[in-house]
Design a protein around this motif. Structure first.
Motif, PDB file in Angstrom:
ATOM      1  N   ALA A  86       0.830  -1.208   0.000  1.00  0.00           N
ATOM      2  CA  ALA A  86       0.000   0.000   0.000  1.00  0.00           C
ATOM      3  C   ALA A  86       0.861   1.253   0.000  1.00  0.00           C
ATOM      4  CB  ALA A  86      -0.918   0.005   1.214  1.00  0.00           C
ATOM      5  N   LYS A  87       0.360   2.285  -0.644  1.00  0.00           N
ATOM      6  CA  LYS A  87       1.075   3.558  -0.711  1.00  0.00           C
ATOM      7  C   LYS A  87       0.307   4.670  -0.024  1.00  0.00           C
ATOM      8  CE  LYS A  87       3.429   2.342  -4.974  1.00  0.00           C
ATOM      9  NZ  LYS A  87       3.636   2.672  -6.370  1.00  0.00           N
ATOM     10  N   MET A 112      -0.194   1.491   6.380  1.00  0.00           N
ATOM     11  CA  MET A 112      -0.302   0.315   5.519  1.00  0.00           C
ATOM     12  C   MET A 112       0.957   0.109   4.680  1.00  0.00           C
ATOM     13  SD  MET A 112      -3.210  -0.899   6.374  1.00  0.00           S
ATOM     14  CE  MET A 112      -3.528  -2.125   5.120  1.00  0.00           C
ATOM     15  N   CYS A 113       1.906   1.057   4.768  1.00  0.00           N
ATOM     16  CA  CYS A 113       3.143   0.924   3.991  1.00  0.00           C
ATOM     17  C   CYS A 113       4.249   0.254   4.797  1.00  0.00           C
ATOM     18  CB  CYS A 113       3.621   2.288   3.491  1.00  0.00           C
ATOM     19  SG  CYS A 113       4.334   3.350   4.774  1.00  0.00           S
ATOM     20  N   GLY A 114       4.124   0.277   6.125  1.00  0.00           N
ATOM     21  CA  GLY A 114       5.116  -0.356   6.982  1.00  0.00           C
ATOM     22  C   GLY A 114       6.266   0.543   7.389  1.00  0.00           C
ATOM     23  N   LEU A 115       6.286   1.783   6.941  1.00  0.00           N
ATOM     24  CA  LEU A 115       7.420   2.664   7.214  1.00  0.00           C
ATOM     25  C   LEU A 115       7.226   3.598   8.406  1.00  0.00           C
ATOM     26  CD1 LEU A 115       8.366   3.673   3.563  1.00  0.00           C
ATOM     27  CD2 LEU A 115       9.440   1.948   5.029  1.00  0.00           C
ATOM     28  N   ASN A 153       7.118   8.557   0.831  1.00  0.00           N
ATOM     29  CA  ASN A 153       8.351   8.080   0.199  1.00  0.00           C
ATOM     30  C   ASN A 153       8.097   6.950  -0.788  1.00  0.00           C
ATOM     31  OD1 ASN A 153      10.015   9.840   1.618  1.00  0.00           O
ATOM     32  ND2 ASN A 153      10.138   8.448   3.352  1.00  0.00           N
ATOM     33  N   THR A 154       6.909   6.371  -0.777  1.00  0.00           N
ATOM     34  CA  THR A 154       6.620   5.225  -1.638  1.00  0.00           C
ATOM     35  C   THR A 154       5.907   5.611  -2.931  1.00  0.00           C
ATOM     36  OG1 THR A 154       4.437   4.737  -0.701  1.00  0.00           O
ATOM     37  CG2 THR A 154       6.350   3.799   0.435  1.00  0.00           C
ATOM     38  N   LYS A 204       7.881   1.635  -8.287  1.00  0.00           N
ATOM     39  CA  LYS A 204       7.290   0.863  -9.381  1.00  0.00           C
ATOM     40  C   LYS A 204       6.577  -0.339  -8.755  1.00  0.00           C
ATOM     41  CE  LYS A 204      11.112   2.160 -12.317  1.00  0.00           C
ATOM     42  NZ  LYS A 204      12.381   1.730 -12.891  1.00  0.00           N
ATOM     43  N   ASP A 205       5.393  -0.658  -9.261  1.00  0.00           N
ATOM     44  CA  ASP A 205       4.592  -1.736  -8.685  1.00  0.00           C
ATOM     45  C   ASP A 205       5.235  -3.111  -8.824  1.00  0.00           C
ATOM     46  OD1 ASP A 205       2.629   0.003  -7.810  1.00  0.00           O
ATOM     47  OD2 ASP A 205       1.412  -0.240  -9.617  1.00  0.00           O
TER      48      ASP A 205
END
Length: 88
Positions: A9-10, A26-29, A42-43, A47-48
Protein backbone atom coordinates in the motif's frame (compact mmCIF):
# COMPACT_ATOMS: atom_id res chain seq x y z
CA UNK A 1 16.21 -13.86 12.92
CA UNK A 2 14.90 -10.90 10.92
CA UNK A 3 11.43 -11.03 9.48
CA UNK A 4 10.59 -9.79 5.98
CA UNK A 5 7.15 -8.25 5.76
CA UNK A 6 6.06 -7.06 2.35
CA UNK A 7 3.56 -4.22 2.27
CA UNK A 8 2.34 -2.82 -1.01
CA UNK A 9 0.00 0.00 0.00
CA UNK A 10 1.07 3.56 -0.71
CA UNK A 11 -1.44 5.26 1.56
CA UNK A 12 -2.87 4.70 5.03
CA UNK A 13 -6.14 3.00 5.92
CA UNK A 14 -8.62 5.51 7.31
CA UNK A 15 -10.52 4.13 10.30
CA UNK A 16 -13.40 5.83 12.05
CA UNK A 17 -13.45 5.20 15.80
CA UNK A 18 -16.49 6.87 17.32
CA UNK A 19 -16.29 10.52 16.28
CA UNK A 20 -12.55 10.32 15.61
CA UNK A 21 -10.78 9.30 12.40
CA UNK A 22 -7.37 7.62 12.69
CA UNK A 23 -5.02 6.63 9.88
CA UNK A 24 -3.44 3.19 10.14
CA UNK A 25 -0.05 2.68 8.47
CA UNK A 26 -0.30 0.32 5.52
CA UNK A 27 3.14 0.92 3.99
CA UNK A 28 5.12 -0.36 6.98
CA UNK A 29 7.42 2.66 7.21
CA UNK A 30 5.75 4.66 10.00
CA UNK A 31 7.81 5.15 13.15
CA UNK A 32 4.50 5.53 15.01
CA UNK A 33 3.08 2.05 14.31
CA UNK A 34 0.32 1.17 13.91
CA UNK A 35 -0.53 4.78 13.10
CA UNK A 36 0.49 6.72 9.99
CA UNK A 37 3.19 9.39 10.31
CA UNK A 38 3.28 10.35 6.62
CA UNK A 39 6.20 8.08 5.71
CA UNK A 40 4.15 6.58 2.88
CA UNK A 41 4.95 9.72 0.88
CA UNK A 42 8.35 8.08 0.20
CA UNK A 43 6.62 5.22 -1.64
CA UNK A 44 4.66 7.25 -4.19
CA UNK A 45 7.28 6.90 -6.95
CA UNK A 46 7.88 3.17 -6.43
CA UNK A 47 7.29 0.86 -9.38
CA UNK A 48 4.59 -1.74 -8.69
CA UNK A 49 6.68 -4.63 -10.05
CA UNK A 50 9.82 -3.86 -8.02
CA UNK A 51 10.77 -4.92 -4.50
CA UNK A 52 12.23 -2.09 -2.38
CA UNK A 53 13.98 -2.17 0.96
CA UNK A 54 14.25 0.70 3.43
CA UNK A 55 16.82 1.13 6.19
CA UNK A 56 15.96 1.77 9.85
CA UNK A 57 15.88 5.53 9.19
CA UNK A 58 13.30 5.16 6.42
CA UNK A 59 15.72 5.74 3.53
CA UNK A 60 15.25 3.63 0.43
CA UNK A 61 18.15 1.26 -0.09
CA UNK A 62 20.28 2.11 -3.13
CA UNK A 63 23.37 0.83 -4.85
CA UNK A 64 25.40 3.00 -2.46
CA UNK A 65 24.12 1.04 0.54
CA UNK A 66 25.71 -2.10 -0.88
CA UNK A 67 29.15 -0.58 -1.18
CA UNK A 68 29.07 -1.81 -4.77
CA UNK A 69 28.67 -5.45 -3.65
CA UNK A 70 26.05 -6.88 -6.00
CA UNK A 71 24.88 -10.44 -6.36
CA UNK A 72 23.26 -11.24 -9.71
CA UNK A 73 22.61 -7.53 -10.28
CA UNK A 74 20.80 -7.03 -6.97
CA UNK A 75 21.88 -5.39 -3.72
CA UNK A 76 23.45 -7.58 -1.11
CA UNK A 77 20.74 -6.46 1.32
CA UNK A 78 17.82 -7.08 -1.02
CA UNK A 79 17.32 -3.41 -1.88
CA UNK A 80 16.81 -2.04 -5.35
CA UNK A 81 20.18 -1.12 -6.83
CA UNK A 82 20.39 1.58 -9.40
CA UNK A 83 17.66 3.76 -7.92
CA UNK A 84 18.53 7.34 -7.15
CA UNK A 85 18.86 8.07 -3.41
CA UNK A 86 15.43 8.80 -1.99
CA UNK A 87 15.45 11.28 0.86
CA UNK A 88 12.57 12.20 3.16
Amino acid sequence: MARAVIKTAKKPFELKVGDKIVNICMCGLSKNQPFCDGSHMNTLDEKDDTLYQYDEKGKRMTEDCCGGDKKDGACCGGGHCGEKPHEK
